[in-house]
Design an enzyme around this catalytic site. Sequence first.
Site, PDB file in Angstrom:
ATOM      1  N   SER A 233      96.951  63.138  46.097  1.00 17.48           N
ATOM      2  CA  SER A 233      95.436  62.074  46.142  1.00 17.48           C
ATOM      3  C   SER A 233      96.687  61.100  44.583  1.00 17.48           C
ATOM      4  O   SER A 233      96.705  59.790  44.442  1.00 17.48           O
ATOM      5  CB  SER A 233      94.338  61.723  46.787  1.00 17.48           C
ATOM      6  N   HIS A 263      94.488  69.618  51.032  1.00 20.94           N
ATOM      7  CA  HIS A 263      93.870  68.558  50.461  1.00 20.94           C
ATOM      8  C   HIS A 263      92.672  68.680  50.533  1.00 20.94           C
ATOM      9  O   HIS A 263      91.143  69.196  51.103  1.00 20.94           O
ATOM     10  CB  HIS A 263      94.911  67.791  49.425  1.00 20.94           C
ATOM     11  N   HIS A 309      94.148  77.788  45.452  1.00 15.16           N
ATOM     12  CA  HIS A 309      94.138  76.875  44.240  1.00 15.16           C
ATOM     13  C   HIS A 309      95.498  76.672  44.410  1.00 15.16           C
ATOM     14  O   HIS A 309      96.608  77.428  43.661  1.00 15.16           O
ATOM     15  CB  HIS A 309      93.106  76.255  43.639  1.00 15.16           C
ATOM     16  N   ARG A 318      83.745  73.418  40.139  1.00 11.75           N
ATOM     17  CA  ARG A 318      82.551  72.717  40.143  1.00 11.75           C
ATOM     18  C   ARG A 318      82.031  72.984  42.034  1.00 11.75           C
ATOM     19  O   ARG A 318      81.166  72.867  42.127  1.00 11.75           O
ATOM     20  CB  ARG A 318      83.837  71.671  40.800  1.00 11.75           C
ATOM     21  N   ASP A 364      85.623  72.661  47.495  1.00 11.90           N
ATOM     22  CA  ASP A 364      85.554  72.049  48.841  1.00 11.90           C
ATOM     23  C   ASP A 364      84.764  74.035  50.217  1.00 11.90           C
ATOM     24  O   ASP A 364      84.392  73.277  50.796  1.00 11.90           O
ATOM     25  CB  ASP A 364      86.957  72.127  49.608  1.00 11.90           C
TER      26      ASP A 364
END
Length: 432
Positions: A233, A263, A309, A318, A364
């Site tokens: 992005s 993504h 990743h 995160r 995610d």
Amino acid sequence: MPILKDKLTQQIPALRKEAQALLKENGNTVISEVTIAQAFGGMRGVKGLVCDTSVVDADKGLAVRGIPIGDLADRLPEEIFYLLLSGELPDKAALADFQGELRARAQVPDYIWNVLRAMPEDSHPMTMFSTAVLVLERESVFRRRYAEGMPKDQYWEAALEDSLQLLAKLPTIAAGIYRMHYGKGNPIPSNPALDWGADYAFMLGLPDPDGQFANLMRLYLTLHCDHEGGNVSAFTSHTVGSALSDPYYAVSAGLDGLAGPLHGLANQECLHFVLGTRKKFGGVPTDAQLREYAWNTLKEGHVIPGYGHAVLRITDPRFTAFHKFGERVCAQDDVFRIVDRIFALVPDVLREQGKAKDPWPNVDAISGSLLYHFGLTEFDYYTVLFGVSRALGLTSQLVINRALGTPITRPKSVSTAWIKGAAAGARRAAAA
Ligand code: CMX
């Protein structure tokens, strides 16, 4: 002048000088080489972009302007935008001033709602979101001023204005899409007394008796803000912006990249995986069942969403920040418990399989389970939330690039025949 703009006005001349001096004195210094594997492999690891808003270290994860994301988990997303852009966290006055700047721009024009209502009912929420941003492009100050002959050293000011307009409106648009798409009733008007994240939570209209959903939204919007410059992005937005397409075009394009399952859409896929597990085993599976389920997923040729990743080689900080929140707020929730068990077992499965370079969870893998706990169960909406947050990073990168006069992106592509020739040349040289 607003405090943030004033700060940038003071900082930018020095940043320009620094970049010019670096280029003049070291322009020919080599910082990266490219192998054939990298050319065929998504340019993984090739250093060919500059991004100062944040850095992702394989062994540490995201740091925003040098501050580890875990240390920023209690900060408001507005503070993070200020930090991304200026390199400093705002004091109380600067934060209030910036929040006022957003509030003044929050009104969403009616034509956005008309366009969204006219879209087919089965449009994906990300399609609606990206479309709304694109339709809003008619408001662009950057495009109008460029057509009027705006001098190059003012590009960043117009990009900042477009960015603020966009950020101010995104929560209202995103919440409106949620209510429209899932038949939740009319959009709820923004509450100007609330901060950016709490207002978004309020406009979604889910019950929040103890304010924990608003806390989750603030955390969500902070953690997803930015992930340096080369992810799909950011790189897409950067490339589109480098053609001097305005921030509305650039952010819409970035969101289209975020909508991919490898993504941002991985958060939707991940919850699908978790709920599939719960359905198959009628609740929280045993470790043996879960291991078998993970292996079957891999054998069927699917990825385990939320794991692996392109850059990270550790548990994403995160993920850790969300995990702490979940342990505090919903430790006994079935979905959260399954996520927790997956975290305990899947890295070993991936390691045993031996393909993924990073067997650890990314952000995610967990975000959806927390949203689900608070009744945000429509998981094809989750990437929209990610997009609202990621717009902080995309726009701050765009403003900085316009300030530095970053030229149009144009790497060189080569043909397979050229690569074969280069490979043959390297073999001959090695044999000689
Ligand atoms: N499950 C199964 N296989 C995986 C895997 C996973 N979670 N992660 C990587 N692999 C596989 C790859 O598909 C690849 O297989 P092939 O050689 O057969 O193509 C192999 O391992 C090597 O891949 P890699 O170099 O480790 O990973 P990449 O840099 O190519 O891809 C990513 C990174 C994120 C796309 C990949 O790990 C993946 O698909 N993960 C699941 C989707 C996901 O969680 N995406 C979200 C990432 C965060 C974000 O951008 O939002």
